[in-house]
Scaffold this active site. Structure first.
Site, short mmCIF file in Angstrom:
data_model
loop_
_atom_site.label_atom_id
_atom_site.label_comp_id
_atom_site.label_asym_id
_atom_site.label_seq_id
_atom_site.Cartn_x
_atom_site.Cartn_y
_atom_site.Cartn_z
N MET A 182 30.44 22.59 9.69
CA MET A 182 30.72 23.93 10.22
C MET A 182 32.18 24.07 10.65
O MET A 182 32.77 25.14 10.49
CB MET A 182 29.79 24.23 11.41
CG MET A 182 29.76 25.69 11.77
SD MET A 182 28.71 26.06 13.19
CE MET A 182 27.08 25.77 12.55
N TYR B 239 27.61 14.71 6.44
CA TYR B 239 26.19 15.05 6.32
C TYR B 239 25.62 14.62 4.97
O TYR B 239 26.24 14.84 3.93
CB TYR B 239 25.99 16.56 6.48
CG TYR B 239 26.11 17.02 7.91
CD1 TYR B 239 25.22 16.61 8.89
CD2 TYR B 239 27.14 17.89 8.28
CE1 TYR B 239 25.34 17.04 10.21
CE2 TYR B 239 27.26 18.33 9.59
CZ TYR B 239 26.35 17.90 10.55
OH TYR B 239 26.49 18.34 11.84
N LYS C 31 41.41 47.68 4.91
CA LYS C 31 40.05 47.57 5.46
C LYS C 31 39.63 46.10 5.62
O LYS C 31 40.21 45.21 4.99
CB LYS C 31 39.07 48.30 4.54
CG LYS C 31 38.90 47.65 3.17
CD LYS C 31 38.11 48.54 2.22
CE LYS C 31 37.91 47.84 0.90
NZ LYS C 31 37.50 48.77 -0.17
N ARG D 202 27.86 55.67 -5.65
CA ARG D 202 27.75 54.90 -4.42
C ARG D 202 27.89 55.85 -3.24
O ARG D 202 27.18 55.75 -2.26
CB ARG D 202 28.85 53.83 -4.39
CG ARG D 202 28.89 53.00 -3.13
CD ARG D 202 29.95 51.92 -3.19
NE ARG D 202 31.31 52.43 -3.03
CZ ARG D 202 32.38 51.64 -2.90
NH1 ARG D 202 32.26 50.32 -2.93
NH2 ARG D 202 33.58 52.16 -2.75
C1 LIG Z 1 38.53 48.97 -1.21
C2 LIG Z 1 38.86 50.29 -1.74
C3 LIG Z 1 40.05 50.51 -2.46
C4 LIG Z 1 40.99 49.40 -2.86
O1 LIG Z 1 40.50 48.73 -3.97
P1 LIG Z 1 41.36 47.54 -4.67
O2 LIG Z 1 40.57 47.22 -5.88
O3 LIG Z 1 41.36 46.42 -3.69
O4 LIG Z 1 42.70 48.08 -4.93
C5 LIG Z 1 40.35 51.81 -2.85
N1 LIG Z 1 39.51 52.82 -2.56
C6 LIG Z 1 38.35 52.66 -1.89
C7 LIG Z 1 37.49 53.83 -1.63
C8 LIG Z 1 37.98 51.38 -1.48
O5 LIG Z 1 36.83 51.22 -0.83
#
Ligand SMILES: *Cc1c(COP(=O)(O)O)cnc(C)c1O
Length: 342
Positions: A297, A251, A33, A119
């Site tokens: 930047m 800066y 992700k 969550r």
């Molecule tokens: C990001 C995520 C993971 C991976 O977590 P890590 O700590 O990076 O291994 C697993 N499950 C869900 C639902 C996540 O959002």
């Protein structure tokens, strides 16, 4: 031009260790992700595929489209219910009964269970309703999962959440059996969950993110694992000058040369997703060279005139310096930086 290197040998080392721990490559779902935690989605997906990983998880439908051709299954973790039908190997994480209700008939889903993180996911008392919705909407019931809120900490919450997941599992298994549905994949562990446990039990796989990228986030009192960071960030020189004694750079002019010195400007700034530093204290590069003055930047200054500099190859010290976690440092890096597999 600034660039990122991805160390294939280090990635394969991590994946081999994690696959062994999980009980096989087929028991690892690679979490890619957010542009593979900033590493580069397509590049990392190709490497995972080459290693033999068959399943991946991404943030949204757009990311899933980028890598759908490389995996047997891609799970979309955090998106709104899609209006268009998804390709057959894409599954959608349903985090509530409302989402199940809103999904198109025939969508493939993984049902998310809230075991204490609060969550996302359905509560135990909603299981019957969720199962009825899955039947009613003819959803393809691929998996059931939960997420641990503190698998990396010295806390018993991990065991409490595991036992709640176990209870949900038993109920859902009985339902699947009673309705002659195909087998459902249960999964719960993230990296820390996998590394701290001795067995995945009858979970089908672990969802592994940060450990694959080379970081062990477990509390130091747990068993140590040798993981190797995959990403390094490199900046290239733009220009060089002599800073005369008493001249100030950048800066705010926060850095003043105590004597004549050679300094160069490099092509990474906070616009590239690196943390901005204020120049009050200098920042050490991977080889120990020190920054001079404030970060702009698109650039920053450094002693010497080397053609390029590795800003970091291990995010641990930077995470400490910027009071964050090692997840955030690579994840923020701009997707437009070139990724080179080495
Ligand atoms: C990001 C995520 C993971 C991976 O977590 P890590 O700590 O990076 O291994 C697993 N499950 C869900 C639902 C996540 O959002």
């Amino acid at each position: 031009m600034a660039f990122i290197t991805l160390n294939k040998a280090n990635l394969f080392h991590n994946l081999a260790l994690l696959s062994t721990k999980a009980g096989g490559k087929e028991r690892v779902m690679a979490v890619l992700k957010d542009n593979a935690y900033g590493h580069g989605l397509r590049e990392m997906a190709q490497l995972c595929c080459e290693f033999g990983i068959k399943k991946a998880a991404v943030k949204n439908v757009e990311e899933a489209g980028v890598i759908a051709d490389l995996f047997e299954e891609v799970l979309i973790l955090v998106d709104q219910v899609p209006l268009e039908p998804l390709a057959p190997n894409l599954s959608f994480a349903a985090h509530s009964c409302e989402m199940l209700e809103a999904l198109r008939e025939g969508s493939s889903i993984h049902l998310s269970i809230d075991t204490g993180m609060h969550r996302n996911g359905i509560k135990e008392h909603e299981i019957d309703r969720a199962m009825a919705l899955i039947l009613k909407k003819r959803l393809v019931f691929k998996g059931v999962f939960t997420h641990f809120r503190s698998a990396d900490e010295l806390s018993t919450a991990f065991f409490w959440q595991r036992s709640l997941f176990e209870r949900a599992k038993q109920r859902i298994k009985a339902f699947v059996l009673a309705h002659h549905l195909p087998e459902v994949a249960f999964h719960s562990c993230n990296s820390a969950g996998l590394l701290r446990t001795n067995s995945l039990g009858d979970d089908a796989y672990a969802r592994v993110g940060i450990a694959m990228y080379g970081y062990n986030t477990l509390h130091p009192s747990f068993k140590a694992y040798e993981l190797k960071p995959v990403l390094a960030l490199w900046a290239e020189k733009l220009s060089t000058r002599i800073l005369k004694r008493g001249e100030r750079v950048g800066y705010g002019g926060v850095y003043e040369a105590p004597c004549d010195e050679l300094i160069s400007t490099y092509d990474i700034g906070y616009g590239d997703g690196f943390f901005r530093f204020d120049g009050i204290a200098s920042l050490a590069m991977a080889d120990g060279r020190l920054s001079k003055g404030r970060m702009s930047m698109d650039s920053f200054c450094l002693e010497g005139d080397a053609p390029k500099v590795c800003m970091f190859e291990n995010a641990t010290a930077l995470a400490e310096r910027f009071q964050t976690i090692c997840y955030e440092i690579p994840t923020k890096l701009s997707p437009s930086l070139k990724r080179i597999v080495v």
